[in-house]
Design a protein around this motif. Structure first.
Motif, PDB file in Angstrom:
ATOM      1  N   ARG A 210       0.708  -1.150   0.051  1.00 29.61           N
ATOM      2  CA  ARG A 210      -0.009   0.049   0.033  1.00 29.61           C
ATOM      3  C   ARG A 210       0.886   1.107  -0.020  1.00 29.61           C
ATOM      4  O   ARG A 210       0.543   2.237   0.532  1.00 29.61           O
ATOM      5  N   ALA A 211       2.128   1.124  -0.798  1.00 22.67           N
ATOM      6  CA  ALA A 211       2.772   2.412  -0.717  1.00 22.67           C
ATOM      7  C   ALA A 211       2.391   3.364  -1.882  1.00 22.67           C
ATOM      8  O   ALA A 211       1.657   3.017  -2.904  1.00 22.67           O
ATOM      9  N   ILE A 224       2.251   5.222   3.271  1.00 29.15           N
ATOM     10  CA  ILE A 224       1.319   4.331   3.211  1.00 29.15           C
ATOM     11  C   ILE A 224       0.090   5.076   2.815  1.00 29.15           C
ATOM     12  O   ILE A 224      -0.368   6.255   3.250  1.00 29.15           O
ATOM     13  N   PHE A 230       6.820   7.151   5.261  1.00 24.39           N
ATOM     14  CA  PHE A 230       7.997   6.404   5.728  1.00 24.39           C
ATOM     15  C   PHE A 230       9.514   6.806   5.041  1.00 24.39           C
ATOM     16  O   PHE A 230      10.422   6.210   5.739  1.00 24.39           O
ATOM     17  N   GLU A 297      12.248  -0.926   4.485  1.00 26.21           N
ATOM     18  CA  GLU A 297      11.064  -1.705   5.271  1.00 26.21           C
ATOM     19  C   GLU A 297      10.917  -1.496   6.574  1.00 26.21           C
ATOM     20  O   GLU A 297       9.927  -1.535   7.199  1.00 26.21           O
ATOM     21  N   TRP A 300       9.039   1.517   7.166  1.00 24.04           N
ATOM     22  CA  TRP A 300       7.660   1.333   6.987  1.00 24.04           C
ATOM     23  C   TRP A 300       7.056   0.685   7.827  1.00 24.04           C
ATOM     24  O   TRP A 300       5.974   0.806   8.447  1.00 24.04           O
ATOM     25  N   ARG A 301       7.717  -0.530   8.402  1.00 23.86           N
ATOM     26  CA  ARG A 301       7.069  -1.200   9.675  1.00 23.86           C
ATOM     27  C   ARG A 301       6.875  -0.278  10.963  1.00 23.86           C
ATOM     28  O   ARG A 301       6.115  -0.265  11.648  1.00 23.86           O
ATOM     29  N   ALA A 304       3.361   1.743   9.799  1.00 24.12           N
ATOM     30  CA  ALA A 304       2.560   0.984   9.338  1.00 24.12           C
ATOM     31  C   ALA A 304       1.474   0.603  10.506  1.00 24.12           C
ATOM     32  O   ALA A 304       1.899   0.099  11.610  1.00 24.12           O
ATOM     33  N   LEU A 308      -1.876  -4.317   9.046  1.00 21.87           N
ATOM     34  CA  LEU A 308      -0.836  -4.363   7.700  1.00 21.87           C
ATOM     35  C   LEU A 308       0.399  -5.069   7.984  1.00 21.87           C
ATOM     36  O   LEU A 308       0.863  -5.657   7.254  1.00 21.87           O
ATOM     37  N   ALA A 309       1.168  -4.481   9.297  1.00 20.86           N
ATOM     38  CA  ALA A 309       2.524  -5.054   9.365  1.00 20.86           C
ATOM     39  C   ALA A 309       2.493  -6.503   9.724  1.00 20.86           C
ATOM     40  O   ALA A 309       3.307  -7.299   9.142  1.00 20.86           O
TER      41      ALA A 309
END
Length: 312
Positions: A210-211, A224, A230, A297, A300-301, A304, A308-309
């Motif tokens: 979902r980026a 996201i 992110f 990554e 992002w985590r 997120a 989702l994560a």
């Protein structure tokens, strides 16, 4: 600046080789000549290269079944020199597909015509006989088909009334000397240009769930969908002269630890730094793109939603 290493192949006087060699003497030139090789020990260009302190090799002219051995030996010496690229500069040999394939995308040639016109020999004669208004020269990537690779740059040269082949060839040679070093410099730097670096970042960032890519404060950034950012891509932001990726860390403690471990790679970005974001420089050459993917990554985590994560 880490310079690209170039092996130049010649057959005779090597005037285009000389143009590249002297261009490489400039401090800001992105390439250096590490080898000059010829298909004859008597090639005049070898003496010039030796005089300038460049390793020079002349191979006996190959005949018949010796040709495959010639190209194997040539390839071996080029690789021993540590060359990243090959520049053909008046090298009058048809290259076997195996040799070309081994240097795919890393071998350039200069040809005395405005390709795709007049591939092969007698280019000036053919341009004059055709009544063309201009001839010229082209730099192209070498492929298995003769003079058929993608053209990287061209210089047109006007054909004057009463021109002879020799007169036209002399002017085109001047254009060749100007064109080759410029195009070679651009080509060896192509992966270090901000647009190319951004494309590498984009490929990895957009592979995350979902980026989406947007602009924020004039910088490309990744977040996201309908959520937080992110990563940010910065190029000379506020005149700092840096091309970098800015990503989240767990906080100022991790940020400080990373900078201490590798201050040439990491830095505390202006405006973002107090919030624990960290800059990863992408302009130092030889970027570790696996590491960039991992930091993207991780960032992002950190932003997120848990649902989702958990499924990624």
């Amino acid at each position: 600046m880490q310079k690209a290493r170039i092996a130049v192949l010649i057959s005779g006087r090597g005037s285009n080789m000389a143009a590249l060699l002297y261009a490489a003497k400039a401090a800001d030139c992105p390439f250096e000549i590490v080898l000059v090789a010829a298909d004859s020990p008597d090639a005049a260009g070898l003496r010039l290269a030796e005089g300038e302190g460049i390793p020079a090799l002349g191979f006996p002219k190959p005949t018949g079944k010796d040709k495959s051995q010639f190209f194997e030996a040539l390839d071996l010496q080029i690789r021993k020199s540590g060359a990243d690229y090959i520049a053909l500069a008046g090298f009058m040999r048809i290259l076997p597909s195996s040799f070309v394939g081994g240097w795919e995308g890393r071998m350039l040639n200069i040809h005395p015509s405005l390709l795709p016109k007049y591939k092969g020999l007698d280019t000036h004669k053919r341009a004059l006989e055709a009544g063309d208004s201009h001839a010229g020269c082209s730099v192209h990537i070498v492929t298995a088909e003769l003079d058929d690779g993608p053209v990287l740059g061209q210089t047109p040269v006007a054909i004057l009334p009463g021109d002879t082949e020799d007169a036209l060839a002399a002017r085109i040679l001047i254009a060749e000397h100007q064109l080759y070093s410029r195009v070679l410099a651009e080509y060896v730097q192509r992966d270090s240009q901000p647009e190319a670096i951004l494309a590498q970042v984009r490929e990895r960032a957009m592979a995350l769930p979902r980026a989406e890519e947007t602009l924020s404060h004039g910088m490309p950034c990744f977040g996201i969908e309908k959520g937080k950012k992110f990563a940010y891509f910065t190029k000379d932001h506020h005149g700092d002269g840096i091309t970098a990726l800015i990503v989240k860390t767990t906080g100022e403690e991790e940020q400080a630890m990373l900078i201490e471990e590798d201050p040439d790679l990491y830095y505390r970005p202006a405006y973002f730094g107090p919030s624990g974001w960290i800059g990863i420089r992408l302009d130092g050459g030889a970027t570790d793109w696996d590491h960039v993917r991992d930091r993207l990554e991780t960032s992002w985590r950190l932003i997120a939603p848990r649902k989702l994560a958990d499924v990624f």
